[in-house]
Scaffold this active site. Structure first.
Site, PDB file in Angstrom:
ATOM      1  N   LYS A   2       0.987  -1.400   0.008  1.00 44.47           N
ATOM      2  CA  LYS A   2       0.147  -0.126  -0.003  1.00 44.47           C
ATOM      3  C   LYS A   2       1.005   1.213   0.094  1.00 44.47           C
ATOM      4  O   LYS A   2       0.299   2.404  -0.439  1.00 44.47           O
ATOM      5  CB  LYS A   2      -0.945  -0.187   1.385  1.00 44.47           C
ATOM      6  CG  LYS A   2      -2.080  -1.104   1.254  1.00 44.47           C
ATOM      7  CD  LYS A   2      -3.533  -0.373   1.058  1.00 44.47           C
ATOM      8  CE  LYS A   2      -4.421  -1.036   0.998  1.00 44.47           C
ATOM      9  NZ  LYS A   2      -4.563  -2.541   1.183  1.00 44.47           N
ATOM     10  N   SER A  40      -8.549   1.517   9.028  1.00 46.01           N
ATOM     11  CA  SER A  40      -7.754   1.074  10.315  1.00 46.01           C
ATOM     12  C   SER A  40      -6.806   0.033   9.815  1.00 46.01           C
ATOM     13  O   SER A  40      -6.171  -0.232  10.612  1.00 46.01           O
ATOM     14  CB  SER A  40      -8.821   0.665  11.081  1.00 46.01           C
ATOM     15  OG  SER A  40      -9.632  -0.355  10.588  1.00 46.01           O
ATOM     16  N   GLU A  83      -9.712 -13.976  -3.635  1.00 41.54           N
ATOM     17  CA  GLU A  83     -10.347 -13.485  -2.746  1.00 41.54           C
ATOM     18  C   GLU A  83     -10.716 -14.436  -1.652  1.00 41.54           C
ATOM     19  O   GLU A  83     -10.803 -15.673  -1.961  1.00 41.54           O
ATOM     20  CB  GLU A  83     -11.431 -12.432  -3.099  1.00 41.54           C
ATOM     21  CG  GLU A  83     -12.541 -12.996  -3.615  1.00 41.54           C
ATOM     22  CD  GLU A  83     -13.477 -12.067  -4.264  1.00 41.54           C
ATOM     23  OE1 GLU A  83     -13.275 -10.973  -3.854  1.00 41.54           O
ATOM     24  OE2 GLU A  83     -14.300 -12.583  -5.047  1.00 41.54           O
ATOM     25  N   GLY A 143     -16.015 -13.997   0.958  1.00 40.76           N
ATOM     26  CA  GLY A 143     -16.388 -12.587   0.679  1.00 40.76           C
ATOM     27  C   GLY A 143     -15.958 -12.606  -0.738  1.00 40.76           C
ATOM     28  O   GLY A 143     -14.930 -11.749  -1.150  1.00 40.76           O
ATOM     29  N   ASP A 203     -17.095 -11.161  -3.686  1.00 40.52           N
ATOM     30  CA  ASP A 203     -17.797 -10.105  -4.049  1.00 40.52           C
ATOM     31  C   ASP A 203     -17.275  -9.802  -5.595  1.00 40.52           C
ATOM     32  O   ASP A 203     -18.004  -9.607  -6.622  1.00 40.52           O
ATOM     33  CB  ASP A 203     -18.126  -8.775  -3.507  1.00 40.52           C
ATOM     34  CG  ASP A 203     -16.879  -8.275  -3.345  1.00 40.52           C
ATOM     35  OD1 ASP A 203     -15.903  -8.749  -2.650  1.00 40.52           O
ATOM     36  OD2 ASP A 203     -16.462  -7.433  -3.863  1.00 40.52           O
ATOM     37  N   SER A 251       1.339  -9.875  -0.458  1.00 37.77           N
ATOM     38  CA  SER A 251       0.997  -8.182  -0.376  1.00 37.77           C
ATOM     39  C   SER A 251       1.446  -7.701   0.983  1.00 37.77           C
ATOM     40  O   SER A 251       1.722  -6.183   1.043  1.00 37.77           O
ATOM     41  CB  SER A 251      -0.581  -8.176  -0.416  1.00 37.77           C
ATOM     42  OG  SER A 251      -1.141  -8.881   0.357  1.00 37.77           O
TER      43      SER A 251
HETATM   44  C1  LIG Z   1      -5.128  -3.627   1.094  1.00 34.76           C
HETATM   45  C2  LIG Z   1      -4.511  -5.020   1.088  1.00 34.76           C
HETATM   46  C3  LIG Z   1      -4.947  -5.971  -0.074  1.00 34.76           C
HETATM   47  C4  LIG Z   1      -6.082  -5.548  -0.893  1.00 34.76           C
HETATM   48  O1  LIG Z   1      -5.610  -4.750  -1.819  1.00 34.76           O
HETATM   49  P1  LIG Z   1      -6.774  -4.221  -2.871  1.00 34.76           P
HETATM   50  O2  LIG Z   1      -6.010  -3.234  -3.716  1.00 34.76           O
HETATM   51  O3  LIG Z   1      -8.004  -3.577  -1.991  1.00 34.76           O
HETATM   52  O4  LIG Z   1      -7.289  -5.342  -3.675  1.00 34.76           O
HETATM   53  C5  LIG Z   1      -4.120  -7.237   0.027  1.00 34.76           C
HETATM   54  N1  LIG Z   1      -3.325  -7.407   0.936  1.00 34.76           N
HETATM   55  C6  LIG Z   1      -2.869  -6.523   1.792  1.00 34.76           C
HETATM   56  C7  LIG Z   1      -1.727  -7.063   2.890  1.00 34.76           C
HETATM   57  C8  LIG Z   1      -3.702  -5.252   1.962  1.00 34.76           C
HETATM   58  O5  LIG Z   1      -3.201  -4.383   2.875  1.00 34.76           O
END
Ligand SMILES: *Cc1c(COP(=O)(O)O)cnc(C)c1O
Length: 319
Positions: A53, A78, A204, A208, A210, A304
């Site tokens: 992010k 949060s 996903e 969830g 969606d 991620s």
């Molecule tokens: C926000 C987040 C996601 C999902 O990312 P999106 O861009 O909302 O699809 C996946 N893994 C982590 C660790 C995140 O912080």
């Protein structure tokens, strides 16, 4: 409304260069042997503040003009987006307000303040965070930066995949976690240019799905907040920017169970010695589930993030 393109991912790469980490790509002989494939894990758990992010947040702030930078930025979250905005703003000398529930975990409130963010709390049960944020943004002239549905956020997230392709070359498939779809949209833009034959899959939580329903039905489907340990993917719907990009460029959306996420977390801890948060395991869990179906392929996986509550993490590893 203009959808971001690969050109925006390139611009983002230039803006975040030197500020974001170029995260490592790790491999595991055990994982390769289990799937008969060559698997490349792009380790965003080693990104600054612990998740990809940072890329989108930093890019979105860097793209503002000087006047808007002086007025500051605002985010409501949060989770990882809050910390990403706070840290990116601090580095760029921009004031950041983060609207968080007053009962958010103390560690998260402290981390966000530690990165220099001004935290404004609200009562989750009596107040609406969108309204509060819109009011503060209007009063102070601040720019609201959403966690996924924003062209510069999507473009920034895409740099995770552009770095991966630059390092390992073209791939047959890329597996990416999906919450609101910012990460997978940006990664799909990068794949379209740098590895056109690569099938991009979004993953996903089963509870969830969606995004899966939305892609299969052709319209954005909104669900109730799902119960899952993948707290970064507890989004209820895709966005106006992410949905059309995903529709055009994502091959399919797969789902995995919480139990599969725990197995993947254990694998990363035990075999690869890395901490990956539950949401960060979505892509990898889908690859492990596919197993020998991937035989002979070159497969990318975005891990991620790695932000865990140590108590909860310990309990899941011991389970
Ligand atoms: C926000 C987040 C996601 C999902 O990312 P999106 O861009 O909302 O699809 C996946 N893994 C982590 C660790 C995140 O912080």
């Amino acid at each position: 409304m203009r959808l971001p393109t690969y050109a925006d991912v390139l611009l983002a790469a230039g803006r975040i260069s030197g500020a974001a980490h170029r995260t490592p790509v790790m491999r595991s002989r055990t994982a390769n042997a289990a799937c008969g494939a060559e698997i490349f894990f792009k380790c965003e758990n080693f990104q600054r503040m612990g998740a990809f992010k940072f890329r989108g947040a930093y890019n979105a702030i860097a793209a503002l003009d000087e006047e808007r930078k002086r007025a500051g930025v605002l985010a409501f979250s949060s989770g990882n987006h809050a910390q990403a905005i706070a840290l990116s703003a601090q580095i760029q000398g921009v004031h950041a307000v983060i609207v968080m529930p007053e009962d958010a975990p103390a560690a998260k409130l402290a981390a966000t303040r530690g990165y220099g963010g001004e935290v404004i709390t609200y009562d989750r049960f009596r107040e609406n965070r969108e309204e509060i944020s819109a009011r503060i943004a209007a009063e102070r002239g601040m720019s609201l930066i959403p966690p996924y549905d924003h062209p510069d956020v999507i473009a920034g997230q895409g740099t995770a995949a552009s770095e991966l392709f630059a390092e390992v070359g073209e791939l047959d498939a890329l597996y990416v976690c999906v919450g609101g779809g910012g990460l997978v949209s940006g990664c799909a833009l990068a794949a379209g240019e740098l590895s056109p034959g690569c099938a991009v899959y979004g993953v996903e939580p089963e509870a969830g799905n969606d995004a899966q329903q939305s892609l299969r039905s052709g319209a954005i489907v909104t669900i109730a907040v799902p119960h899952t340990i993948a707290d970064g993917a507890q989004t209820t719907h895709l966005g106006q920017y992410t949905f059309p990009i995903m529709r055009e460029r994502v091959r399919d959306i797969l789902t995995v169970s919480d139990a599969q996420l725990v197995e993947a977390m254990k694998f990363f801890a035990q075999r690869m010695k890395i901490v990956v948060e539950p949401t960060g395991c979505l892509g990898a869990a889908a690859v492990f589930a596919a197993g020998r179906e991937l035989a002979g392929q070159r497969v990318g996986v975005i891990l991620s993030g790695g932000n865990v509550d140590l108590g909860a993490y310990g309990r899941l590893l011991a389970s």
